[in-house]
Design an enzyme around this catalytic site. Sequence first.
Site, short mmCIF file in Angstrom:
data_model
loop_
_atom_site.label_atom_id
_atom_site.label_comp_id
_atom_site.label_asym_id
_atom_site.label_seq_id
_atom_site.Cartn_x
_atom_site.Cartn_y
_atom_site.Cartn_z
N HIS A 145 -26.41 44.94 31.91
CA HIS A 145 -26.80 43.63 31.39
C HIS A 145 -27.74 42.92 32.37
O HIS A 145 -28.78 42.38 31.96
CB HIS A 145 -25.53 42.80 31.16
CG HIS A 145 -25.77 41.37 30.81
ND1 HIS A 145 -25.70 40.91 29.52
CD2 HIS A 145 -26.06 40.28 31.58
CE1 HIS A 145 -25.95 39.60 29.51
NE2 HIS A 145 -26.17 39.20 30.75
N GLU A 146 -27.38 42.94 33.65
CA GLU A 146 -28.21 42.25 34.65
C GLU A 146 -29.54 42.97 34.86
O GLU A 146 -30.59 42.31 35.00
CB GLU A 146 -27.44 42.14 35.97
CG GLU A 146 -26.12 41.38 35.88
CD GLU A 146 -26.27 39.98 35.31
OE1 GLU A 146 -27.35 39.40 35.39
OE2 GLU A 146 -25.27 39.48 34.76
N HIS A 149 -31.84 41.93 32.15
CA HIS A 149 -32.47 40.63 32.38
C HIS A 149 -33.77 40.81 33.18
O HIS A 149 -34.80 40.20 32.86
CB HIS A 149 -31.53 39.72 33.18
CG HIS A 149 -30.60 38.91 32.35
ND1 HIS A 149 -31.01 38.15 31.28
CD2 HIS A 149 -29.26 38.72 32.44
CE1 HIS A 149 -29.99 37.53 30.74
NE2 HIS A 149 -28.90 37.85 31.42
N GLU A 224 -29.43 36.01 26.57
CA GLU A 224 -28.16 36.69 26.79
C GLU A 224 -27.91 37.75 25.72
O GLU A 224 -27.40 38.83 26.02
CB GLU A 224 -27.02 35.68 26.83
CG GLU A 224 -27.01 34.79 28.05
CD GLU A 224 -27.01 35.58 29.35
OE1 GLU A 224 -26.26 36.57 29.46
OE2 GLU A 224 -27.78 35.20 30.25
#
Length: 290
Positions: A145-146, A149, A224
């Site tokens: 997820h990070e 980003h 997100e």
Amino acid sequence: MKRIGLFLLTNIAVMVVLSITASLLGVNKYLTANGLNLGALLVFCALFGFGGSFISLAMSKWMAKRSTGAQVITQPRNSAEMWLLQTVERQARAAGIGMPEVAVYEAPEPNAFATGMNRDNALVAVSTGLLRSMQQDEVEAVLGHEVSHIANGDMVTLTLIQGVVNTFVMFMARVIGYAIDRALSGNRDSSAPGFGYMITVMVLEIVFGFLATIIVCWFSRQREFRADAGGAHLAGKRKMVAALQRLGGAQGHSTLPEQVTAFGIVGGAKKLFMTHPPIEERIAALQAAA
């Protein structure tokens, strides 16, 4: 978790400093020399608005490390740190970005964040609470997820959006401030803005900045969903859903500093000022995706 993080807090501080500096240098007198020069005012606001935003971006990684006490892993001290480095390296390669710095910060709640100047100069940090409370598959999904980003360019996009917002906050505050100052002074011929102008501009910048935060928060919520999808792609949908379910069950008081809330995998605040969508909405979006 209270508001929307390091980027916005630093940005506000930079904007205030730049505005005060401009006033001390007499820029306001130039802009109102022959009535309000809207063209020059817009250029001035864009320079300062985007300038503050990009300075905030440049400082983001340093501020994140300092505010959380994150310790960058340079030489792995144990198998867990070795696994963290190897996992981020593999995911960064798959995402087509440079290897981020990997750090661990002390905090009881499970959380993680990513920040940095660009895709090849970023930081991924995880809390000790996350490492203690999550299974390895779930941590892998959080890291994905990070990394997503970073790969999505969210930090630069947020900078550009904040720059546009800053520009119009400064522009509208000065236009309205000038009109109020003229009205209070009886439309005097003097070109120099009065005390009413300075006070009005300061108050309106705070008010408009507060309202503009809603726009930035809306974008933060959209990013997100994209990062969740990216995490599912890098680690697997099952792992990403499991990680979100674990985070949903662990939500409570956060020790993540206010400055970096927007960069965490879970956020605070309510309604229009939420930086992250509710966990259940994020899970539903993942499960509905093809």
